[in-house]
Design a protein around this motif. Structure first.
Motif, PDB file in Angstrom:
ATOM      1  N   ASN A 237       6.074   2.471 -22.176  1.00 31.41           N
ATOM      2  CA  ASN A 237       6.345   1.430 -21.779  1.00 31.41           C
ATOM      3  C   ASN A 237       6.865   0.249 -22.708  1.00 31.41           C
TER       4      ASN A 237
ATOM      5  N   SER B  12      10.591   2.907 -24.511  1.00 30.75           N
ATOM      6  CA  SER B  12      11.421   2.575 -23.125  1.00 30.75           C
ATOM      7  C   SER B  12      11.704   3.811 -22.319  1.00 30.75           C
TER       8      SER B  12
ATOM      9  N   GLY C  42      11.097   4.739 -19.407  1.00 26.17           N
ATOM     10  CA  GLY C  42      11.849   4.507 -18.080  1.00 26.17           C
ATOM     11  C   GLY C  42      13.084   3.989 -17.998  1.00 26.17           C
ATOM     12  N   ASN C  43      13.727   3.330 -19.050  1.00 24.33           N
ATOM     13  CA  ASN C  43      15.044   2.932 -19.186  1.00 24.33           C
ATOM     14  C   ASN C  43      15.897   4.027 -18.647  1.00 24.33           C
TER      15      ASN C  43
ATOM     16  N   SER D  28      13.351   6.519 -15.051  1.00 27.26           N
ATOM     17  CA  SER D  28      12.840   6.063 -13.921  1.00 27.26           C
ATOM     18  C   SER D  28      14.075   5.507 -13.023  1.00 27.26           C
TER      19      SER D  28
ATOM     20  N   GLN E 182      16.455   3.110 -10.940  1.00 27.76           N
ATOM     21  CA  GLN E 182      16.764   1.633 -11.095  1.00 27.76           C
ATOM     22  C   GLN E 182      17.640   1.021 -10.300  1.00 27.76           C
TER      23      GLN E 182
ATOM     24  N   VAL F 256      13.287  -1.393 -11.573  1.00 26.74           N
ATOM     25  CA  VAL F 256      12.774  -0.009 -11.232  1.00 26.74           C
ATOM     26  C   VAL F 256      12.713  -0.022  -9.614  1.00 26.74           C
TER      27      VAL F 256
ATOM     28  N   PRO G 223       7.990   5.087 -11.218  1.00 27.63           N
ATOM     29  CA  PRO G 223       8.299   5.068 -12.681  1.00 27.63           C
ATOM     30  C   PRO G 223       8.175   6.444 -13.255  1.00 27.63           C
ATOM     31  N   LEU G 224       9.240   6.784 -13.952  1.00 26.73           N
ATOM     32  CA  LEU G 224       9.032   8.142 -14.777  1.00 26.73           C
ATOM     33  C   LEU G 224       9.189   9.242 -13.968  1.00 26.73           C
TER      34      LEU G 224
ATOM     35  N   TYR H  23      10.911  -3.799 -21.406  1.00 31.26           N
ATOM     36  CA  TYR H  23      10.128  -3.022 -22.083  1.00 31.26           C
ATOM     37  C   TYR H  23       9.735  -3.441 -23.515  1.00 31.26           C
TER      38      TYR H  23
END
Length: 280
Positions: A35, A39, A41-42, A45, A47, A53, A57-58, A256
């Motif tokens: 996180n 990063s 989730g960039n 995840s 978005q 988001v 997440p993920l 992040y």
């Protein structure tokens, strides 16, 4: 109080200060990395266009399109059918650092495997531990499509990799920047599509379909960040704000990076200042 007791107390206090992560669990370390600098989730995840988001997440990200591919970042939660639930920690680490899945497939761009190959054993297994600790989310992403040949691999097994030394500020900043795959976006490609190391950090790379061109992050005072103060670099990294007050656009992962410690942001800044200045 006897002098020996005073010295013992001071030594214990100093040890606690210089080893703040001694009690940090693998899951806690993995959470900080996933996180933060990594990063994950960039990409992985769901978005909104501005980077917010919009789902678990993920659990799998939006399509990433380029002339060479349309990639759908997969589900990283431990769902057994659509995520990593059937993978062992060793298999997750192998995928991260060597780019090979349990069924022998080679991970393809934009997964930045080449930047992850130097990740220490501790950090790689911490990321695996954190991903395995997540709540499973059932989400099957579409299959990615590629208009380029599959890479044969990224160089084979990486072997054992020790932790970097945080006291070596520049080297530690380089380690973090590699984990953050900064140069994936901020360095032009050569004629073969590979990172042009002679232009490391020079920017000028188109990203996405919104007309975004990555900036020069070398210490050139006119075209790069050489005239920026450490505080201004920190603001860009953690707040997405340039010295002139303008805002950086996604996919710059400043939300992040905002979770990172001042020490780690300072190390990245120190490393960026050692890059060759490039006037373009």
């Amino acid at each position: 109080m006897p002098r020996t007791v005073v010295f013992a107390a001071l030594f214990a206090a100093a040890a606690a200060l210089i080893q703040p992560s001694a009690a940090e669990t693998p899951v806690e370390r993995g959470r900080y990395l996933v996180n933060g600098i990594a990063s994950c989730g960039n990409c992985h995840s769901p978005q909104q266009p501005e980077g917010t988001v919009s789902g678990p997440p993920l659990s799998g990200g939006n399509a990433i399109a380029s002339p060479a591919f349309t990639a759908y970042p997969p589900n990283l939660t431990p769902d057994r059918d659509t995520g990593l639930g059937s993978w062992t920690a060793d298999q997750i680490v192998t995928a991260i650092r060597e780019g090979v899945t349990p069924d022998g497939k080679v991970l393809r761009p934009p997964m930045p495997v080449a930047f992850y190959r130097g990740m220490s054993d501790r950090d790689a297994y911490a990321i695996a531990a954190y991903l395995q600790s997540l709540a499973p989310v059932r989400n099957q992403v579409p299959a990615s499509s590629y208009r380029q040949p599959t890479l044969p691999g990224y160089g084979g097994p990486v072997g054992a990799i020790p932790d970097p030394d945080p006291s070596d500020k520049v080297a530690y900043g380089h380690y973090l920047a590699q984990m953050g795959h900064c140069m994936l976006c901020h360095t032009p490609r050569d004629a073969n599509g590979r990172i042009d190391t002679s232009l490391l950090g020079a920017g000028g790379v188109p990203v996405g379909d919104a007309g975004i061109i990555t900036p020069n992050i070398t210490p050139d005072p006119k075209f790069g960040i050489g005239a920026w103060t450490d505080g201004q670099i920190a603001d860009a990294l953690t707040k997405g704000v340039r010295p002139d007050g303008s805002h950086l656009a996604p996919p710059m992962p400043w939300p992040y990076l905002a979770t990172m410690s001042d020490q780690d942001i300072g190390a990245i800044t120190a490393y960026l200042r050692t890059l060759k200045p490039i006037a373009q």
